[in-house]
Design a protein around this motif. Structure first.
Motif, PDB file in Angstrom:
ATOM      1  N   ASP A   1       0.838  -1.209   0.000  1.00  0.00           N
ATOM      2  CA  ASP A   1       0.000   0.000   0.000  1.00  0.00           C
ATOM      3  C   ASP A   1       0.867   1.251   0.000  1.00  0.00           C
ATOM      4  OD1 ASP A   1       0.828  -0.737   2.554  1.00  0.00           O
ATOM      5  OD2 ASP A   1      -0.969  -0.037   3.565  1.00  0.00           O
TER       6      ASP A   1
ATOM      7  N   ASP B   1       1.107   4.368  -2.521  1.00  0.00           N
ATOM      8  CA  ASP B   1       0.982   5.755  -2.037  1.00  0.00           C
ATOM      9  C   ASP B   1       2.154   6.606  -2.508  1.00  0.00           C
ATOM     10  OD1 ASP B   1      -1.233   5.037  -0.657  1.00  0.00           O
ATOM     11  OD2 ASP B   1      -0.339   5.111   1.345  1.00  0.00           O
TER      12      ASP B   1
ATOM     13  N   THR C   1      -3.137  -1.927   4.483  1.00  0.00           N
ATOM     14  CA  THR C   1      -4.515  -1.570   4.127  1.00  0.00           C
ATOM     15  C   THR C   1      -4.834  -2.142   2.750  1.00  0.00           C
ATOM     16  OG1 THR C   1      -3.684   0.463   3.158  1.00  0.00           O
ATOM     17  CG2 THR C   1      -4.478   0.601   5.407  1.00  0.00           C
TER      18      THR C   1
ATOM     19  N   SER D   1      -6.790  -0.966  -0.316  1.00  0.00           N
ATOM     20  CA  SER D   1      -7.558   0.001  -1.099  1.00  0.00           C
ATOM     21  C   SER D   1      -7.919  -0.649  -2.430  1.00  0.00           C
ATOM     22  CB  SER D   1      -6.696   1.235  -1.351  1.00  0.00           C
ATOM     23  OG  SER D   1      -5.545   0.827  -2.055  1.00  0.00           O
ATOM     24  N   GLN D   2      -8.723   0.058  -3.215  1.00  0.00           N
ATOM     25  CA  GLN D   2      -9.070  -0.441  -4.555  1.00  0.00           C
ATOM     26  C   GLN D   2      -7.811  -0.659  -5.376  1.00  0.00           C
ATOM     27  OE1 GLN D   2     -11.785  -1.576  -5.950  1.00  0.00           O
ATOM     28  NE2 GLN D   2     -12.696  -1.377  -3.933  1.00  0.00           N
ATOM     29  N   SER D   3      -6.846   0.271  -5.254  1.00  0.00           N
ATOM     30  CA  SER D   3      -5.657   0.159  -6.107  1.00  0.00           C
ATOM     31  C   SER D   3      -4.820  -1.074  -5.745  1.00  0.00           C
ATOM     32  CB  SER D   3      -4.816   1.430  -6.077  1.00  0.00           C
ATOM     33  OG  SER D   3      -4.623   1.856  -4.767  1.00  0.00           O
TER      34      SER D   3
ATOM     35  N   VAL E   1      -4.982  11.186   6.232  1.00  0.00           N
ATOM     36  CA  VAL E   1      -5.607   9.896   5.940  1.00  0.00           C
ATOM     37  C   VAL E   1      -5.836   9.190   7.266  1.00  0.00           C
ATOM     38  CG1 VAL E   1      -5.308   7.706   4.719  1.00  0.00           C
ATOM     39  CG2 VAL E   1      -4.332   9.822   3.781  1.00  0.00           C
TER      40      VAL E   1
ATOM     41  N   GLU F   1      -6.480   6.195   8.158  1.00  0.00           N
ATOM     42  CA  GLU F   1      -5.785   4.920   8.398  1.00  0.00           C
ATOM     43  C   GLU F   1      -4.372   5.150   8.948  1.00  0.00           C
ATOM     44  OE1 GLU F   1      -7.554   5.305   5.658  1.00  0.00           O
ATOM     45  OE2 GLU F   1      -8.947   3.601   5.576  1.00  0.00           O
TER      46      GLU F   1
END
Ligand code: AMP
Length: 374
Positions: A157, A161, A187, A189-191, A323, A325
């Motif tokens: 992740d 980022d 995490t 995420s969609q990506s 963010v 998270e």
């Protein structure tokens, strides 16, 4: 459950015992057997869960079991987002593999490339790398990818980022198609999910720390304070509580520098660690902090990722992260392995909406308090 039940080689078991580990952590219990069978793994895990040993131990074992190699051969590639994490993973491999003849090498940007070229010439079985420097060395013809059968993406992740997606895709194109893939991410995420499609084949999904659990083991305090009063409050907390080792988060690199200078000016030994600092300055700051000469380490989120500092008693959010998270990652740096941790956040009026988002994520309302400094 003990480590010897995994069927790891005696040389590896001995190194684990020397590290003082007796029981595998949750992620190790699940990841080690799966990786030993050659399965792809998708793990939700952050620093502090024991994830590094979780993938390193079975990787070492598989390398030891391989027959027919003459001398070191690049067979395992581990990608990490930051230099610090790359160095720490490499150190773990050296520790767990010290009684074997397997070789590990680490390469990352921000330092001279020549010693890394020399190291690669000697041959290596495992390469730990940040994506940019890896591609640099590959384009100069210093790497042979044809024997790589295992790929680890650590803190995937954070790599996304930091904008490494194109570099990662370029690296993937260089690797043999048939290989084992292990992806670790705090995490999802969609990506990240998009990246895993086509990369992982029927992965075993492992969850080491669901995102909200850190929040229940750490004592969290919220101080509502005007922005201009934050420095005085931080100084008060440190001196009044006689804190000797505290990690302070700021949102920006500039903010980290300024805060560390202000603390120094008031006689509190501090150092800043962030991406604009040279590798040497970062290593020095971290070493000083670990050894107790530096009382306050001021860090940005990216720089703090992957820092392995054991049982940190205090974490302070000088600014709340944008963010939500990241708040969970930040406070996860304290109170590890059952020791009590304290996470204090200095929250200005402007930051109250950020605090609301955080409370949503951790599913908990945090008590607000104020301190009078007169
Ligand atoms: P990691 O999550 O990989 O960054 O590891 C966090 C810390 O846990 C490191 O300092 C490791 O040395 C330590 N560690 C890893 N596995 C174990 C274990 N089974 N028992 C005790 N400590 C461990």
């Amino acid at each position: 459950m003990k480590f010897d039940s995994f069927g790891l080689a005696e040389t590896i078991c001995r190194a684990i015992a020397e590290e003082g580990y007796t029981e595998p952590t949750k992620i190790q219990k699940e990841a080690i057997p799966a990786i030993l069978t050659g399965r792809d793994v998708l793990a939700a895990a952050q620093t502090g869960t024991g994830k590094t040993a979780g993938f390193t131990l079975p990787i070492l074992q598989r390398l030891l079991e391989e027959k027919g190699t003459r001398g070191p051969e690049l067979r395992v590639l581990i990608l990490t987002p930051t230099r610090e994490l790359a160095a720490q993973v490499h150190e773990s491999i050296l520790a767990y593999g010290k009684h074997t003849r397997l070789r590990s090498t680490v390469i990352f940007g921000g330092v001279s490339i020549n010693p890394q070229i020399q190291a690669l010439r000697k041959g290596t079985d495992i390469l730990v790398a940040t994506p940019g420097r890896l591609l640099d060395l590959a384009s100069q013809g210093h790497l042979k990818f044809s024997k790589i059968h295992t790929l680890v993406l650590d803190e995937a992740d954070r790599m996304l980022d930091m904008g490494f997606i194109h570099d990662i895709r370029r690296v993937l194109k260089l690797l043999p198609a048939k290989r084992q893939n292990l992806l670790f991410s705090a995490t999802f995420s969609q990506s990240i999910l998009k990246l895993t499609q086509g990369l992982l084949q029927k992965p075993l999904r492992i969850e080491a720390t669901p995102n909200s659990t850190a929040a229940t083991t750490v004592q969290q305090k919220i101080y509502t304070v005007e922005q201009a009063g934050k420095l005085a409050l931080l100084r008060h907390l440190i001196t009044d509580g006689d804190w000797q080792q505290v990690l302070v988060f700021t949102r920006t690199k500039h903010g980290a520098n300024r805060l560390s200078q202000k603390l120094e000016q008031s006689g509190i030994k501090a150092a800043a660690i962030h991406g604009n600092k040279s590798q040497n300055a970062r290593t020095k700051a971290l070493a000083g902090f670990k050894q107790g000469q530096v009382r306050v380490l001021v860090a940005t989120d990216i720089a703090a990722r992957g820092l392995d500092i054991e049982q940190l008693p205090h974490v302070v959010n000088f600014d709340l992260p944008n963010v939500a998270e990241d708040y969970v990652h930040r406070i996860g740096r304290t109170g590890r392995a059952g020791s009590p941790g304290h996470a204090d956040s200095l929250v200005s009026r402007e930051e109250l909406p950020l605090l609301k988002n955080i409370e949503k994520i951790i599913k908990q309302r945090l008590e607000r308090s104020t301190v009078s400094l007169n």
